[in-house]
Scaffold this motif. Structure first.
Motif, PDB file in Angstrom:
ATOM      1  N   ASP A  34       0.850  -1.189   0.000  1.00  0.00           N
ATOM      2  CA  ASP A  34       0.000   0.000   0.000  1.00  0.00           C
ATOM      3  C   ASP A  34       0.888   1.241   0.000  1.00  0.00           C
ATOM      4  OD1 ASP A  34      -1.800   2.043   0.509  1.00  0.00           O
ATOM      5  OD2 ASP A  34      -2.132   1.475   2.599  1.00  0.00           O
ATOM      6  N   CYS A  35       0.983   1.891  -1.155  1.00  0.00           N
ATOM      7  CA  CYS A  35       1.789   3.105  -1.276  1.00  0.00           C
ATOM      8  C   CYS A  35       0.917   4.350  -1.294  1.00  0.00           C
ATOM      9  CB  CYS A  35       2.641   3.044  -2.539  1.00  0.00           C
ATOM     10  SG  CYS A  35       3.895   1.753  -2.499  1.00  0.00           S
ATOM     11  N   SER A  36      -0.346   4.207  -0.897  1.00  0.00           N
ATOM     12  CA  SER A  36      -1.266   5.343  -0.896  1.00  0.00           C
ATOM     13  C   SER A  36      -1.359   6.003   0.468  1.00  0.00           C
ATOM     14  CB  SER A  36      -2.650   4.891  -1.362  1.00  0.00           C
ATOM     15  OG  SER A  36      -2.611   4.481  -2.711  1.00  0.00           O
ATOM     16  N   ARG A  37      -1.517   5.200   1.537  1.00  0.00           N
ATOM     17  CA  ARG A  37      -1.538   5.815   2.866  1.00  0.00           C
ATOM     18  C   ARG A  37      -0.192   6.466   3.176  1.00  0.00           C
ATOM     19  NH1 ARG A  37      -5.367   1.394   2.635  1.00  0.00           N
ATOM     20  NH2 ARG A  37      -7.267   2.105   3.663  1.00  0.00           N
ATOM     21  N   HIS A  38       0.874   5.705   2.905  1.00  0.00           N
ATOM     22  CA  HIS A  38       2.221   6.275   2.967  1.00  0.00           C
ATOM     23  C   HIS A  38       2.914   6.012   1.641  1.00  0.00           C
ATOM     24  CE1 HIS A  38       1.727   6.487   7.441  1.00  0.00           C
ATOM     25  NE2 HIS A  38       2.454   7.566   7.237  1.00  0.00           N
ATOM     26  N   PHE A  39       3.643   7.001   1.192  1.00  0.00           N
ATOM     27  CA  PHE A  39       4.297   6.930  -0.111  1.00  0.00           C
ATOM     28  C   PHE A  39       5.695   6.348   0.037  1.00  0.00           C
ATOM     29  CE2 PHE A  39       6.844   9.009  -3.521  1.00  0.00           C
ATOM     30  CZ  PHE A  39       6.190   8.447  -4.598  1.00  0.00           C
ATOM     31  N   PHE A  40       6.032   5.376  -0.841  1.00  0.00           N
ATOM     32  CA  PHE A  40       7.341   4.730  -0.802  1.00  0.00           C
ATOM     33  C   PHE A  40       8.146   5.108  -2.036  1.00  0.00           C
ATOM     34  CE2 PHE A  40       5.286   0.966   1.631  1.00  0.00           C
ATOM     35  CZ  PHE A  40       5.194   1.765   2.758  1.00  0.00           C
ATOM     36  N   SER A  41       9.425   5.239  -1.863  1.00  0.00           N
ATOM     37  CA  SER A  41      10.305   5.563  -2.985  1.00  0.00           C
ATOM     38  C   SER A  41      10.339   4.419  -3.990  1.00  0.00           C
ATOM     39  CB  SER A  41      11.716   5.835  -2.480  1.00  0.00           C
ATOM     40  OG  SER A  41      12.299   4.632  -1.981  1.00  0.00           O
ATOM     41  N   VAL A  42      10.716   4.746  -5.218  1.00  0.00           N
ATOM     42  CA  VAL A  42      10.889   3.724  -6.242  1.00  0.00           C
ATOM     43  C   VAL A  42      11.915   2.695  -5.785  1.00  0.00           C
ATOM     44  CG1 VAL A  42      11.755   3.306  -8.579  1.00  0.00           C
ATOM     45  CG2 VAL A  42      10.165   5.190  -8.156  1.00  0.00           C
ATOM     46  N   GLU A  43      12.967   3.145  -5.117  1.00  0.00           N
ATOM     47  CA  GLU A  43      14.010   2.229  -4.634  1.00  0.00           C
ATOM     48  C   GLU A  43      13.441   1.218  -3.644  1.00  0.00           C
ATOM     49  OE1 GLU A  43      14.297   5.555  -4.862  1.00  0.00           O
ATOM     50  OE2 GLU A  43      15.604   5.489  -6.625  1.00  0.00           O
ATOM     51  N   THR A  44      12.526   1.669  -2.780  1.00  0.00           N
ATOM     52  CA  THR A  44      11.915   0.749  -1.812  1.00  0.00           C
ATOM     53  C   THR A  44      11.016  -0.259  -2.517  1.00  0.00           C
ATOM     54  OG1 THR A  44      11.999   2.375  -0.027  1.00  0.00           O
ATOM     55  CG2 THR A  44      10.387   0.604   0.195  1.00  0.00           C
ATOM     56  N   VAL A  45      10.249   0.191  -3.472  1.00  0.00           N
ATOM     57  CA  VAL A  45       9.391  -0.725  -4.231  1.00  0.00           C
ATOM     58  C   VAL A  45      10.245  -1.777  -4.933  1.00  0.00           C
ATOM     59  CG1 VAL A  45       7.701  -0.924  -6.089  1.00  0.00           C
ATOM     60  CG2 VAL A  45       7.598   1.035  -4.522  1.00  0.00           C
ATOM     61  N   LYS A  46      11.348  -1.337  -5.537  1.00  0.00           N
ATOM     62  CA  LYS A  46      12.255  -2.288  -6.207  1.00  0.00           C
ATOM     63  C   LYS A  46      12.855  -3.269  -5.204  1.00  0.00           C
ATOM     64  CE  LYS A  46      13.825   0.386 -10.221  1.00  0.00           C
ATOM     65  NZ  LYS A  46      15.026   1.015 -10.833  1.00  0.00           N
ATOM     66  N   LYS A  47      13.203  -2.782  -4.032  1.00  0.00           N
ATOM     67  CA  LYS A  47      13.765  -3.672  -3.010  1.00  0.00           C
ATOM     68  C   LYS A  47      12.781  -4.785  -2.680  1.00  0.00           C
ATOM     69  CE  LYS A  47      13.740  -2.914   1.507  1.00  0.00           C
ATOM     70  NZ  LYS A  47      14.043  -2.385   2.862  1.00  0.00           N
ATOM     71  N   TYR A  48      11.504  -4.440  -2.581  1.00  0.00           N
ATOM     72  CA  TYR A  48      10.520  -5.461  -2.244  1.00  0.00           C
ATOM     73  C   TYR A  48      10.239  -6.397  -3.411  1.00  0.00           C
ATOM     74  CZ  TYR A  48       9.834  -4.717   2.570  1.00  0.00           C
ATOM     75  OH  TYR A  48      10.066  -4.711   3.913  1.00  0.00           O
ATOM     76  N   ILE A  49      10.377  -5.910  -4.612  1.00  0.00           N
ATOM     77  CA  ILE A  49      10.277  -6.812  -5.762  1.00  0.00           C
ATOM     78  C   ILE A  49      11.420  -7.822  -5.725  1.00  0.00           C
ATOM     79  CG2 ILE A  49      10.494  -6.937  -8.274  1.00  0.00           C
ATOM     80  CD1 ILE A  49       8.946  -4.226  -8.335  1.00  0.00           C
ATOM     81  N   ASP A  50      12.616  -7.363  -5.427  1.00  0.00           N
ATOM     82  CA  ASP A  50      13.758  -8.278  -5.286  1.00  0.00           C
ATOM     83  C   ASP A  50      13.492  -9.323  -4.207  1.00  0.00           C
ATOM     84  OD1 ASP A  50      15.736  -7.815  -7.203  1.00  0.00           O
ATOM     85  OD2 ASP A  50      16.570  -6.110  -6.116  1.00  0.00           O
ATOM     86  N   LEU A  51      12.922  -8.879  -3.089  1.00  0.00           N
ATOM     87  CA  LEU A  51      12.643  -9.796  -1.987  1.00  0.00           C
ATOM     88  C   LEU A  51      11.547 -10.790  -2.365  1.00  0.00           C
ATOM     89  CD1 LEU A  51      12.859  -7.232   0.938  1.00  0.00           C
ATOM     90  CD2 LEU A  51      14.381  -9.187   0.584  1.00  0.00           C
ATOM     91  N   LEU A  52      10.515 -10.321  -3.056  1.00  0.00           N
ATOM     92  CA  LEU A  52       9.481 -11.239  -3.529  1.00  0.00           C
ATOM     93  C   LEU A  52      10.085 -12.313  -4.427  1.00  0.00           C
ATOM     94  CD1 LEU A  52       6.547  -8.792  -4.416  1.00  0.00           C
ATOM     95  CD2 LEU A  52       6.637 -10.391  -2.508  1.00  0.00           C
ATOM     96  N   ALA A  53      10.939 -11.888  -5.352  1.00  0.00           N
ATOM     97  CA  ALA A  53      11.561 -12.844  -6.270  1.00  0.00           C
ATOM     98  C   ALA A  53      12.430 -13.839  -5.509  1.00  0.00           C
ATOM     99  CB  ALA A  53      12.392 -12.090  -7.313  1.00  0.00           C
ATOM    100  N   PHE A  54      13.145 -13.343  -4.500  1.00  0.00           N
ATOM    101  CA  PHE A  54      14.027 -14.216  -3.716  1.00  0.00           C
ATOM    102  C   PHE A  54      13.227 -15.317  -3.026  1.00  0.00           C
ATOM    103  CE2 PHE A  54      16.424 -15.346   0.118  1.00  0.00           C
ATOM    104  CZ  PHE A  54      17.671 -15.622  -0.429  1.00  0.00           C
ATOM    105  N   TYR A  55      12.041 -14.982  -2.540  1.00  0.00           N
ATOM    106  CA  TYR A  55      11.208 -15.960  -1.846  1.00  0.00           C
ATOM    107  C   TYR A  55      10.175 -16.613  -2.776  1.00  0.00           C
ATOM    108  CZ  TYR A  55      13.414 -14.333   2.371  1.00  0.00           C
ATOM    109  OH  TYR A  55      14.348 -14.019   3.322  1.00  0.00           O
ATOM    110  N   LYS A  56      10.376 -16.423  -4.087  1.00  0.00           N
ATOM    111  CA  LYS A  56       9.532 -17.061  -5.096  1.00  0.00           C
ATOM    112  C   LYS A  56       8.059 -16.639  -5.002  1.00  0.00           C
ATOM    113  CE  LYS A  56      12.485 -21.071  -5.995  1.00  0.00           C
ATOM    114  NZ  LYS A  56      13.649 -20.588  -5.232  1.00  0.00           N
ATOM    115  N   MET A  57       7.845 -15.394  -4.585  1.00  0.00           N
ATOM    116  CA  MET A  57       6.511 -14.804  -4.671  1.00  0.00           C
ATOM    117  C   MET A  57       6.431 -14.120  -6.029  1.00  0.00           C
ATOM    118  SD  MET A  57       5.233 -15.361  -1.530  1.00  0.00           S
ATOM    119  CE  MET A  57       4.116 -14.114  -0.894  1.00  0.00           C
ATOM    120  N   ASN A  58       5.374 -14.364  -6.775  1.00  0.00           N
ATOM    121  CA  ASN A  58       5.393 -13.969  -8.184  1.00  0.00           C
ATOM    122  C   ASN A  58       4.479 -12.800  -8.557  1.00  0.00           C
ATOM    123  OD1 ASN A  58       3.010 -15.359  -7.896  1.00  0.00           O
ATOM    124  ND2 ASN A  58       3.489 -16.974  -9.361  1.00  0.00           N
ATOM    125  N   VAL A  59       3.857 -12.158  -7.576  1.00  0.00           N
ATOM    126  CA  VAL A  59       2.995 -11.015  -7.881  1.00  0.00           C
ATOM    127  C   VAL A  59       3.216  -9.906  -6.856  1.00  0.00           C
ATOM    128  CG1 VAL A  59       0.614 -10.171  -8.017  1.00  0.00           C
ATOM    129  CG2 VAL A  59       1.191 -12.393  -8.989  1.00  0.00           C
TER     130      VAL A  59
END
Length: 343
Positions: free
Chosen positions: A3-28
């Protein structure tokens, strides 16, 4: 869900979480981009959505907000695709729309020009007017620009927590109910969602909505995300609609650990036992939700981890899970990390 609407996250933070999702084989990555508290996606045809809707005045008088440009969104989507992660955007409707209505009050039931972007937490009564055809044209314009940015076959349109007060007191909404032989405001919401769903289908997109969209009639071909327990998902699966399970009981990582700890997440069974084999096939996955009313960017890591590890194993493993083993394994990892970090 991030949820980036209540609090806004930087593009770098969003990318970090995409990396983490991929690392744990979460695909969405379910990217929550619009809300009462901020509109976070650039829409060229309606510039006030970000000029006005992306910013709120906090109680201390400070200005808070931000939004993602189209260039930044393309960057994030490409970054995710390279890691096997699909980004599904959520554009909330008909409720949770106060930021949009602060920018364009003509799409509300009242036309109230004093509507402001919300600066407190809760559910607000501002809602798109379901009796005004210009609202659907506005949302179709918005979704057209959203679709151009996201190649995902799914678009999430929210549909949750939509108070009906304004609809009950709006002549246009009441006329829409009468003209379409609808029983009540719940069926009016179903009319609203089905109309958006038909538009999405013309763009070869599938609709996802929270389980409230089954009230008043389940939209055909909609995927239902069950959050108020498992019951909505059971109803949808038996109706042969696809289901994503993310009940508050196990999947809301904004909740404190005394409500949902690692063991509770690890005990999550996304396929309800009361479904038979055919019905169970409609459960296409589960999701952990990181809502951010009380979790700005600096608190996210402490909320998501280590619970994300448990959710990943829950969704990938078909065998009976042993919490004691994973707990011992995590303790060993922490010890090794501390040793390697000279902690």
């Amino acid at each position: 869900l991030l949820d980036c609407s209540r609090h806004f996250f930087s593009v770098e933070t969003v990318k970090k979480y995409i990396d983490l999702l991929a690392f744990y084989k979460m695909n969405v990555l379910h990217w929550h981009l619009t809300e009462d508290h901020g509109w976070r996606i650039q829409i060229d045809k309606y510039p006030k959505l970000t000029e006005v809707g992306a910013w709120r005045t906090e109680k201390d008088g400070s200005r808070y907000g931000g939004f993602y440009t189209k260039e930044e969104i393309r960057e994030v989507v490409a970054f995710a695709a390279a890691r096997g992660v699909t980004v599904i955007p959520e554009i909330e409707m008909p409720g949770h729309s106060q930021a949009a209505l602060a920018a364009y009050p003509q799409f509300s039931c009242t036309g109230d020009t004093t509507i402001k972007v919300a600066n407190d937490w809760g559910v607000f009564k501002e809602i798109y007017c379901a009796g005004n055809d210009s609202v659907y044209l506005f949302l179709e314009d918005v979704l057209t620009e959203v679709i151009e940015l996201f190649p995902s076959e799914y678009i999430h349109i929210g549909g949750d927590e939509a108070p009906k007060y304004h609809w009950e007191n709006c002549n246009k909404c009441q006329k829409r109910i009468n003209d379409n032989n609808l029983k009540d405001e719940h069926e009016l919401q179903s009319y609203f969602i089905k109309r958006i769903g038909k538009f999405l289908s013309t763009k070869n997109k599938k609709l996802i909505g929270w389980d409230e969209i089954i009230e008043g009639g389940i939209p055909e071909n909609a995927t239902i995300q069950s959050w108020r327990g498992m019951e909505g998902g059971v109803v949808a699966a038996r109706n042969q609609n696809q289901v994503i399970m993310s009940p508050t009981s196990h999947c809301y990582f904004d909740y404190d650990l005394d409500a949902i700890n690692l063991e509770k997440v690890y005990s999550f069974e996304p396929v309800p036992k009361e479904l038979n084999k055919v019905e169970s096939a409609y459960i296409i996955g589960g999701e952990c939700n990181m809502w951010t009313e009380r979790a700005p960017q600096e608190l996210i890591d402490s909320k998501v981890f280590p619970r994300l590890l448990a959710m990943s194993e829950v969704l990938w493993s078909q065998k009976k899970k042993d919490y004691i083993n994973i707990y011992k394994y995590l303790k060993l990892l922490i010890i090794l990390y501390c040793l390697n970090s000279n902690f």
